[in-house]
Scaffold this motif. Structure first.
Motif, PDB file in Angstrom:
ATOM      1  N   ARG A  10       0.840  -1.200   0.000  1.00  6.16           N
ATOM      2  CA  ARG A  10       0.000   0.000   0.000  1.00  6.16           C
ATOM      3  C   ARG A  10       0.877   1.253   0.000  1.00  6.16           C
ATOM      4  O   ARG A  10       1.130   1.848   1.052  1.00  6.16           O
ATOM      5  CB  ARG A  10      -0.913   0.003   1.224  1.00  6.16           C
ATOM      6  N   PRO A  11       1.378   1.643  -1.151  1.00 13.00           N
ATOM      7  CA  PRO A  11       2.251   2.825  -1.215  1.00 13.00           C
ATOM      8  C   PRO A  11       1.612   4.080  -0.636  1.00 13.00           C
ATOM      9  O   PRO A  11       2.312   4.936  -0.073  1.00 13.00           O
ATOM     10  CB  PRO A  11       2.509   2.987  -2.714  1.00 13.00           C
ATOM     11  N   ASP A  12       0.290   4.188  -0.762  1.00 11.55           N
ATOM     12  CA  ASP A  12      -0.395   5.382  -0.269  1.00 11.55           C
ATOM     13  C   ASP A  12      -0.370   5.487   1.248  1.00 11.55           C
ATOM     14  O   ASP A  12      -0.632   6.570   1.809  1.00 11.55           O
ATOM     15  CB  ASP A  12      -1.857   5.368  -0.741  1.00 11.55           C
ATOM     16  N   ALA A  13      -0.037   4.396   1.932  1.00 11.31           N
ATOM     17  CA  ALA A  13      -0.025   4.394   3.403  1.00 11.31           C
ATOM     18  C   ALA A  13       1.353   4.721   3.972  1.00 11.31           C
ATOM     19  O   ALA A  13       1.518   4.730   5.199  1.00 11.31           O
ATOM     20  CB  ALA A  13      -0.492   3.035   3.922  1.00 11.31           C
ATOM     21  N   SER A  14       2.342   4.997   3.118  1.00 13.87           N
ATOM     22  CA  SER A  14       3.678   5.343   3.602  1.00 13.87           C
ATOM     23  C   SER A  14       3.630   6.691   4.311  1.00 13.87           C
ATOM     24  O   SER A  14       3.023   7.644   3.810  1.00 13.87           O
ATOM     25  CB  SER A  14       4.663   5.407   2.429  1.00 13.87           C
ATOM     26  N   ARG A  15       4.272   6.772   5.472  1.00 13.62           N
ATOM     27  CA  ARG A  15       4.209   8.004   6.242  1.00 13.62           C
ATOM     28  C   ARG A  15       5.376   8.074   7.218  1.00 13.62           C
ATOM     29  O   ARG A  15       6.099   7.086   7.425  1.00 13.62           O
ATOM     30  CB  ARG A  15       2.894   8.080   7.012  1.00 13.62           C
ATOM     31  N   VAL A  16       5.565   9.251   7.803  1.00 18.88           N
ATOM     32  CA  VAL A  16       6.540   9.447   8.870  1.00 18.88           C
ATOM     33  C   VAL A  16       5.780   9.596  10.177  1.00 18.88           C
ATOM     34  O   VAL A  16       4.799  10.344  10.249  1.00 18.88           O
ATOM     35  CB  VAL A  16       7.419  10.686   8.593  1.00 18.88           C
ATOM     36  N   VAL A  17       6.214   8.865  11.203  1.00 21.44           N
ATOM     37  CA  VAL A  17       5.507   8.853  12.483  1.00 21.44           C
ATOM     38  C   VAL A  17       6.481   9.177  13.613  1.00 21.44           C
ATOM     39  O   VAL A  17       7.705   9.103  13.449  1.00 21.44           O
ATOM     40  CB  VAL A  17       4.855   7.472  12.750  1.00 21.44           C
ATOM     41  N   ASP A  18       5.940   9.520  14.756  1.00 24.14           N
ATOM     42  CA  ASP A  18       6.736   9.679  15.973  1.00 24.14           C
ATOM     43  C   ASP A  18       6.876   8.311  16.628  1.00 24.14           C
ATOM     44  O   ASP A  18       5.884   7.572  16.763  1.00 24.14           O
ATOM     45  CB  ASP A  18       6.063  10.654  16.937  1.00 24.14           C
ATOM     46  N   ARG A  19       8.081   7.995  17.027  1.00 16.28           N
ATOM     47  CA  ARG A  19       8.323   6.677  17.615  1.00 16.28           C
ATOM     48  C   ARG A  19       9.306   6.828  18.781  1.00 16.28           C
ATOM     49  O   ARG A  19      10.415   7.334  18.593  1.00 16.28           O
ATOM     50  CB  ARG A  19       8.904   5.736  16.548  1.00 16.28           C
ATOM     51  N   GLU A  20       8.908   6.411  19.957  1.00 17.23           N
ATOM     52  CA  GLU A  20       9.806   6.440  21.102  1.00 17.23           C
ATOM     53  C   GLU A  20      10.721   5.210  21.052  1.00 17.23           C
ATOM     54  O   GLU A  20      10.242   4.091  20.908  1.00 17.23           O
ATOM     55  CB  GLU A  20       9.012   6.429  22.410  1.00 17.23           C
ATOM     56  N   LEU A 319      14.330  12.235   5.430  1.00 20.37           N
ATOM     57  CA  LEU A 319      13.380  11.297   6.029  1.00 20.37           C
ATOM     58  C   LEU A 319      11.935  11.716   5.784  1.00 20.37           C
ATOM     59  O   LEU A 319      11.084  10.880   5.486  1.00 20.37           O
ATOM     60  CB  LEU A 319      13.654  11.183   7.536  1.00 20.37           C
ATOM     61  N   ASP A 320      11.638  12.995   5.887  1.00 16.35           N
ATOM     62  CA  ASP A 320      10.249  13.450   5.731  1.00 16.35           C
ATOM     63  C   ASP A 320       9.687  13.155   4.340  1.00 16.35           C
ATOM     64  O   ASP A 320       8.471  13.156   4.155  1.00 16.35           O
ATOM     65  CB  ASP A 320      10.145  14.948   6.021  1.00 16.35           C
ATOM     66  N   ARG A 321      10.581  12.912   3.363  1.00 19.88           N
ATOM     67  CA  ARG A 321      10.124  12.608   2.001  1.00 19.88           C
ATOM     68  C   ARG A 321      10.667  11.245   1.544  1.00 19.88           C
ATOM     69  O   ARG A 321      10.949  11.046   0.380  1.00 19.88           O
ATOM     70  CB  ARG A 321      10.580  13.707   1.030  1.00 19.88           C
ATOM     71  N   PHE A 322      10.796  10.297   2.486  1.00 21.58           N
ATOM     72  CA  PHE A 322      11.469   9.036   2.184  1.00 21.58           C
ATOM     73  C   PHE A 322      10.830   8.278   1.027  1.00 21.58           C
ATOM     74  O   PHE A 322      11.511   7.536   0.301  1.00 21.58           O
ATOM     75  CB  PHE A 322      11.529   8.145   3.431  1.00 21.58           C
ATOM     76  N   ALA A 323       9.528   8.442   0.807  1.00 24.09           N
ATOM     77  CA  ALA A 323       8.858   7.710  -0.278  1.00 24.09           C
ATOM     78  C   ALA A 323       9.423   8.092  -1.640  1.00 24.09           C
ATOM     79  O   ALA A 323       9.382   7.284  -2.575  1.00 24.09           O
ATOM     80  CB  ALA A 323       7.355   7.956  -0.231  1.00 24.09           C
ATOM     81  N   GLU A 324       9.983   9.294  -1.769  1.00 28.81           N
ATOM     82  CA  GLU A 324      10.578   9.704  -3.036  1.00 28.81           C
ATOM     83  C   GLU A 324      11.792   8.851  -3.392  1.00 28.81           C
ATOM     84  O   GLU A 324      12.140   8.717  -4.568  1.00 28.81           O
ATOM     85  CB  GLU A 324      10.993  11.175  -2.969  1.00 28.81           C
ATOM     86  N   VAL A 336      19.999   7.075  -0.806  1.00 27.85           N
ATOM     87  CA  VAL A 336      19.950   6.926   0.654  1.00 27.85           C
ATOM     88  C   VAL A 336      18.927   7.890   1.229  1.00 27.85           C
ATOM     89  O   VAL A 336      18.628   8.943   0.652  1.00 27.85           O
ATOM     90  CB  VAL A 336      21.326   7.170   1.301  1.00 27.85           C
ATOM     91  N   VAL A 337      18.388   7.494   2.376  1.00 28.78           N
ATOM     92  CA  VAL A 337      17.495   8.358   3.140  1.00 28.78           C
ATOM     93  C   VAL A 337      18.304   8.952   4.280  1.00 28.78           C
ATOM     94  O   VAL A 337      18.931   8.229   5.074  1.00 28.78           O
ATOM     95  CB  VAL A 337      16.292   7.572   3.689  1.00 28.78           C
ATOM     96  N   ASP A 338      18.304  10.277   4.356  1.00 26.89           N
ATOM     97  CA  ASP A 338      19.022  11.006   5.401  1.00 26.89           C
ATOM     98  C   ASP A 338      18.128  11.092   6.623  1.00 26.89           C
ATOM     99  O   ASP A 338      17.120  11.803   6.629  1.00 26.89           O
ATOM    100  CB  ASP A 338      19.392  12.407   4.895  1.00 26.89           C
ATOM    101  N   LEU A 339      18.480  10.382   7.671  1.00 28.61           N
ATOM    102  CA  LEU A 339      17.646  10.289   8.857  1.00 28.61           C
ATOM    103  C   LEU A 339      17.827  11.473   9.796  1.00 28.61           C
ATOM    104  O   LEU A 339      17.041  11.651  10.728  1.00 28.61           O
ATOM    105  CB  LEU A 339      17.954   8.998   9.618  1.00 28.61           C
ATOM    106  N   THR A 340      18.850  12.287   9.536  1.00 24.44           N
ATOM    107  CA  THR A 340      19.136  13.391  10.464  1.00 24.44           C
ATOM    108  C   THR A 340      18.338  14.626  10.140  1.00 24.44           C
ATOM    109  O   THR A 340      18.389  15.601  10.878  1.00 24.44           O
ATOM    110  CB  THR A 340      20.635  13.740  10.426  1.00 24.44           C
TER     111      THR A 340
END
Length: 340
Positions: A10-20, A319-324, A336-340
């Motif tokens: 489900r590509p449409d469900a890709s998102r960035v979330v808060d995770r502890e 990271l905020d645009r990782f789906a790209e 690569v996805v820049d996580l910083t």
């Protein structure tokens, strides 16, 4: 902390979330720096490959990692160390392979894999990992340390090739690599480091790939027929059936490292079959990597030219645009996805 999250298929469900992410007793706490993107990640998001963690409908993606240690329960790692995380974990039984630490040869399929099968991946700003599944890297590698996991895959391929060539009494001097993606280019690097004459075949005639191969001291071809004569070892990285048969026809030992993704039957030239039998030729498959392969990969990367390694990383996505990062662009090698 922020994390990528995907629902397989489900590509449409890709998102960035808060995770502890809290410290876990006995594990390293790591600041995520980069996550590498490969075809498996695309298959997870778009085709539904992989398995989410139990009780969840989504998974943190990405199995290619680079991070910096924040805290460690063991003196083997110190804060500030660059590390890469191992992907696969042994099955709980364990099977005969997992029982001796060879989880990349798991015989019952009950292994788990970070970012692929039942375990969250490395696509988050902090992650934890048991010390036995962390690889300390040469600090001079910098961002190129994210290449450790794909380099481990080809380190295993070369180990298998060398073992089979030795059993067949083949002195390995020449090598053919098909495909000049990250796996193929790293396979060429390790072949050159072994002192071999390496030929790389890819259909792309321009862009960064030919220059990267030439800079290694290897030869680049867009037509397999331009590779002179037979070779001792072929590392086949495309999964394209006609190329597979060409490798088997021309190499004493062929290691298959690419999945085809194709389902239509491909005719087998009887001469290829006869050549395998009469020439005592060897064909083996390889997937994933074990701990010795990761260690060999880290050593190989530390010996490589840093500018050359940096040239493999052709695109960085925040990271905020990782789906790209899942959308391939013409000159992409390693994204690569820049996580910083």
């Amino acid at each position: 902390m922020r994390a990528a999250e995907v629902v397989p298929g489900r590509p449409d469900a890709s998102r960035v979330v808060d995770r502890e992410v809290a410290e876990r007793p006995g594990e390293l706490l790591v600041e995520g720096l980069l996550a590498g993107v490969c075809g498996t990640d695309v298959e997870i998001v778009r085709d539904g490959f992989g398995t989410v963690p139990p009780g969840r409908d989504a998974i943190v993606p990405f199995h290619e990692s680079l991070g910096r240690v924040l805290s460690s329960p063991t003196p083997d790692f110190a804060p500030g160390d660059l590390v890469a995380g191992v992907v696969r974990r042994p099955d709980p039984e364990p099977c005969p392979a997992c029982a001796v630490g060879a989880w990349d040869f798991c015989r019952n399929g009950r292994y788990t894999e970070r970012g692929i099968k039942e375990l969250d991946g490395y696509g988050l700003q902090r992650w934890t990992v048991p010390p036995r599944y962390a690889i300390r890297l040469d600090p001079a590698l910098g961002d190129a340390g994210v290449l450790t996991e794909p380099a481990s895959v080809v380190a295993k391929a070369w180990t298998r090739a060398a073992a089979e060539a030795g059993r067949s009494h083949v002195p390995v001097r020449t090598a053919l690599v098909t495909g000049a993606g990250p796996i193929g280019l790293l396979a060429a690097l390790l072949g050159v480091q072994r002192g071999l004459s390496v030929h790389v075949v890819d259909r792309v005639a321009d862009g960064p790939k030919p220059d990267l191969v030439t800079a290694l001291g290897a030869r680049y071809h867009t037509d397999l027929d331009r590779v002179p004569g037979d070779v001792d070892v072929a590392i086949e990285c495309t999964g394209h059936p006609p190329l597979v048969w060409d490798c088997v026809r021309r190499a004493s030992v062929t290691v298959l490292a690419g999945l085809s993704g194709e389902h239509d039957p491909v005719p087998l030239d009887p001469s290829v079959f006869d050549g395998i039998v009469m020439g005592n030729r060897v064909v083996v498959g390889t997937v994933n990597a074990g701990l010795p392969d990761y260690l060999e990969a880290a050593e190989a990367l530390s010996r490589a030219s840093r500018p050359w390694l940096d040239g493999l990383i052709t695109r960085r996505v925040p990271l905020d645009r990782f789906a790209e990062a899942l959308d391939r662009e013409p000159d992409d090698v390693k994204v690569v996805v820049d996580l910083t």
